[in-house]
Design a protein around this motif. Structure first.
Motif, PDB file in Angstrom:
ATOM      1  N   GLN A  42       0.820  -1.209   0.000  1.00 50.42           N
ATOM      2  CA  GLN A  42       0.000   0.000   0.000  1.00 50.42           C
ATOM      3  C   GLN A  42       0.857   1.263   0.000  1.00 50.42           C
ATOM      4  OE1 GLN A  42      -3.447   0.350  -0.308  1.00 50.42           O
ATOM      5  NE2 GLN A  42      -3.055  -1.740  -0.970  1.00 50.42           N
ATOM      6  N   PHE A  43       1.892   1.299   0.846  1.00 53.26           N
ATOM      7  CA  PHE A  43       2.735   2.492   0.887  1.00 53.26           C
ATOM      8  C   PHE A  43       3.543   2.654  -0.400  1.00 53.26           C
ATOM      9  CE2 PHE A  43       1.969   2.361   5.504  1.00 53.26           C
ATOM     10  CZ  PHE A  43       1.576   3.675   5.664  1.00 53.26           C
ATOM     11  N   THR A  44       3.944   1.547  -1.012  1.00 52.75           N
ATOM     12  CA  THR A  44       4.646   1.633  -2.296  1.00 52.75           C
ATOM     13  C   THR A  44       3.730   2.194  -3.371  1.00 52.75           C
ATOM     14  OG1 THR A  44       6.037  -0.246  -1.692  1.00 52.75           O
ATOM     15  CG2 THR A  44       5.926   0.306  -4.025  1.00 52.75           C
ATOM     16  N   ARG A  45       2.483   1.733  -3.396  1.00 47.74           N
ATOM     17  CA  ARG A  45       1.528   2.245  -4.385  1.00 47.74           C
ATOM     18  C   ARG A  45       1.231   3.724  -4.168  1.00 47.74           C
ATOM     19  NH1 ARG A  45      -2.297  -1.862  -6.732  1.00 47.74           N
ATOM     20  NH2 ARG A  45      -1.360  -3.877  -6.301  1.00 47.74           N
ATOM     21  N   ILE A  46       1.090   4.121  -2.896  1.00 45.00           N
ATOM     22  CA  ILE A  46       0.836   5.537  -2.612  1.00 45.00           C
ATOM     23  C   ILE A  46       2.019   6.377  -3.070  1.00 45.00           C
ATOM     24  CG2 ILE A  46       0.612   7.219  -0.735  1.00 45.00           C
ATOM     25  CD1 ILE A  46      -1.028   5.060   0.759  1.00 45.00           C
TER      26      ILE A  46
END
Length: 152
Positions: A42-46
């Motif tokens: 999730q943090f990589t996608r954000i």
């Protein structure tokens, strides 16, 4: 606990909801493998989806030197610059603001006590229907008459 989950899901643990499964594998030392991978994803996608992210070279906002300088910023550095206070001034800000140090500058001098809170006020009650009774009756009467209008 695993036996209870198997019984609850008919012996098939693949039917366990992912959120529940992530929470079940969380330990006192931190999130489990599934939860960790979900957070990383999730943090990589954000980060990768943010066109203004400072590491995004395609947006042209920062030079290579500026990106390297930004990598050295910490939250304590940002807080010091915003407040105008320096480390160990009356702000007593430690380098790692995400952890509590018992022996450092930010040691717990006083535990939080419920008596320190101000008293809560009772919530106000609102009657959103008051004053709109007539329009309410008219609308529902018109909606009730619609089937009869089609036959005319």
């Amino acid at each position: 606990m695993v036996k209870a989950f198997k019984k609850l899901h008919g012996g098939d643990l693949s039917k366990v909801d992912m959120f529940v499964g992530r929470m079940m594998e969380t330990t006192p030392s931190g999130p489990g493998e599934l939860f960790t991978q979900t957070l990383i994803d999730q943090f990589t996608r954000i980060r990768d989806g943010d066109r203004f992210w400072f590491e995004n070279e395609d947006n042209g906002l920062f030079s290579e030197e500026e990106r390297k300088a930004l990598m050295n910023f910490t939250l304590s550095y940002v807080m010091q610059n915003i407040t105008g206070k320096k480390m160990n001034d009356d702000l007593e800000l430690q380098d790692d603001v995400f952890t509590v140090s018992q022996d450092g500058a930010c040691s717990l001098k006083m535990f939080f006590n419920e008596s320190d809170l101000e008293k809560c006020h009772k919530p106000k009650k609102y009657n959103f229907f008051k004053g709109s009774e007539i329009p309410y009756i008219i609308i529902w009467t018109c909606l009730g008459l619609l089937p009869f209008c089609k036959s005319l």
